[in-house]
Structure formats: structure tokens, C-alpha cells
Design a protein around this motif. Structure first.
Motif, PDB file in Angstrom:
ATOM      1  N   ASN A 103      15.723  -8.047  52.719  1.00 47.62           N
ATOM      2  CA  ASN A 103      16.196  -7.199  51.629  1.00 47.62           C
ATOM      3  C   ASN A 103      15.112  -6.902  50.596  1.00 47.62           C
ATOM      4  N   ASP A 106      11.373  -3.399  50.322  1.00 50.23           N
ATOM      5  CA  ASP A 106      11.773  -2.091  49.815  1.00 50.23           C
ATOM      6  C   ASP A 106      10.516  -1.291  49.462  1.00 50.23           C
ATOM      7  N   ASP A 107      10.590  -0.419  48.486  1.00 47.13           N
ATOM      8  CA  ASP A 107       9.471   0.477  48.199  1.00 47.13           C
ATOM      9  C   ASP A 107       8.203  -0.247  47.766  1.00 47.13           C
ATOM     10  N   GLY A 111       7.185  -0.946  51.596  1.00 38.53           N
ATOM     11  CA  GLY A 111       7.335   0.497  51.744  1.00 38.53           C
ATOM     12  C   GLY A 111       6.042   1.272  51.876  1.00 38.53           C
TER      13      GLY A 111
END
Length: 278
Positions: A103, A106-107, A111
């Protein structure tokens, strides 16, 4: 119309998929019986088949596999790895520790590969749209970087590394990419764009800013035709192996509530001094 049949057709359409067809005693993946795939295709080939609908060539699969192997782990200080260890020490099972860590991809942490593919594709489109008889890579790179910085800030994904002066993973993967270009496996357009970005950054900063693991794997994913979002998704598949490995090692240590710092190291308090209510 028979309401029961109508509902069945509605459900069948609602859950329609082109990926897998299952019946009692039969499992077909993208049309291939699973028993024919087992023992005959590699895991990278299976990833490609699931995502793209057809099997890759052996050379394409080797290139994808190289990117997957290179991205597996980057030490316990990587946030996702640290999270897996902390979660394990807090009593989560392996699946919970892995979910907690994934989780975080991300970015900001995880990312960069997707963002680098988007940057490369933007520069490639600028070259395609150029009205010049011979499109200038230097100009397209400068324009693409300027547009990316204006939209996302000064950070440029895929280049430079806070830990490695030269990322050893990128060096090896770039050599593999060059071999693939020489053999006609890929065209090399995105490799040329990435090198153009390196040249631009070197001229602007007056020092080398080489590709890192995200920059070179983005080259591979773009050359192989993966969409930007899939570049991140495939990276998550790779990094999940490192996350699992660290969670399993942590499980064997028997530590409870592992914090981000050893207990012997204090944090710095910057709030009000101790005071009393009036």
C-alpha cells in the motif's frame, strides 16, 4: 423471457472477462489450457500473457525478467521493506505485512517508473508531432522536461540516486537493453530518449545525473509496449518478493513492536516545554 435465464445472462455479462474461462475440470487462461502452460512457460511469460493477452517471444520475456529481477529489493531502509518488518513485528501475518507494505508503493515511493514512462512517452510524442524534417531529440527532451517540471515540480523521476553515485542495476540493465536493440528485439527509441535526458541533465547541472533503476526499467517497459500504469503494477510484483523475504526474516527474529529507530536512539521533541494548567 424467463426471469431466471434473464438474470443468469445479466450476471454472465456483468462478470464477463477475456482472461480466464473455468468449467468443471477445465481452466483456460487466455485460451490456453492451464496444463499446457504449467512447466512450459516462465513466470515472466505468464505475467505477459495475463496482462497482454498473448505470449511474448523468448527474447521479450528475458528482457522483462531482467527488469523484474533488478527491482526485487533495495534494503531495509526502503519504506515498503521497513513497513513489512514493522508490521510483522506487530503480529501481522505475512499477507498482512505484505499488504501494508504494498500500500505504500504509491506516487512518491514506487511511482517513479510509471512517471518515467509517461515522461518518455511525452517526449516521443513531441518527436512525432515535430514539423521539422529531422526532429531534434535535444529540443524534444528540453521541452518535455520543462513541461514535466511545470506540472509536477523539480523532481525528475528515473534519474539520479540519493544513495548510489551510479546505480549498478541500471548499468547492467542498460547493457542488456543495448544488446536487445542490436538483436532487433526492441527498437531503442525510448533508450535514446533516456540517454537524451541524461545528456540534458549533465549539461544543466554540470555533472552526471545517470539513470537509476526506475529510469532504466521504464525504458524496458516502454520499449516492450507496457502502459505507464502497468509499469508500476509490474514493479509491485517484483518488489513484493523483497517485501515477503524481509517479512519472513523478521518473523524469525521474535522482536515485538519493532519501531523505526532502535530504542537507544531518542527522537527530538520540538514542542512546548513542560507546563501546568492555569
Amino acid at each position: 423471457m424467463n426471469p431466471t435465464l434473464d438474470a443468469a445472462a445479466l450476471c454472465a455479462d456483468y462478470w464477463s472477462t477475456s482472461i480466464i474461462d473455468i468449467h468443471p475440470g477445465s481452466i483456460n487462461v487466455r485460451g490456453y489450457p492451464i496444463q499446457e502452460l504449467i512447466g512450459h512457460v516462465s513466470f515472466p511469460q505468464m505475467i505477459w500473457l495475463m496482462l497482454r493477452g498473448e505470449l511474448p517471444t523468448d527474447a521479450q520475456a528475458r528482457l522483462l525478467e531482467a527488469a523484474l529481477v533488478a527491482s526485487v529489493d533495495h534494503g531495509p531502509h526502503a519504506p515498503s521493506i521497513a513497513i513489512s518488518r514493522i508490521a510483522t513485528s506487530c503480529g501481522l501475518p505475512l499477507n498482512g505485512a505484505m499488504a501494508s507494505a504494498i500500500n505504500a508503493l504509491d506516487d512518491v515511493h514506487g511511482g517513479a517508473g510509471q512517471q518515467a514512462v509517461e515522461l518518455y512517452q511525452d517526449i516521443a510524442q513531441r518527436l512525432t508531432d515535430s514539423t521539422a524534417e529531422v526532429p531534434d531529440l535535444t529540443d524534444a527532451v528540453a521541452e518535455g522536461i520543462a513541461a514535466f517540471n511545470e506540472a509536477h515540480g523539480k523532481y525528475l523521476p528515473g534519474f539520479g540516486h540519493r544513495f548510489h553515485p551510479v546505480d549498478p542495476r541500471a548499468t547492467r540493465l542498460l547493457a542488456i537493453v543495448d544488446d536487445a536493440v542490436a538483436q532487433g528485439v526492441i527498437e531503442g527509441h525510448y533508450a535514446a530518449i533516456a540517454r537524451g535526458i541524461e545528456a540534458h541533465l549533465k549539461a544543466r547541472k554540470q555533472k552526471p545525473v545517470p539513470m537509476n533503476i526506475d529510469g532504466i526499467t521504464a525504458v524496458i517497459y516502454a520499449e516492450l509496449g507496457f502502459a505507464p500504469e502497468l509499469a508500476r503494477g509490474v514493479f509491485v510484483l517484483s518488489r513484493a518478493v523483497g517485501i515477503l523475504s524481509h517479512a519472513w526474516e523478521q518473523r524469525g527474529r521474535g522482536e515485538r513492536n519493532k519501531g523505526p529507530l532502535p530504542r537507544q536512539l531518542p527522537y527530538r521533541y520540538t514542542g512546548q516545554p513542560e507546563r501546568s494548567l492555569p
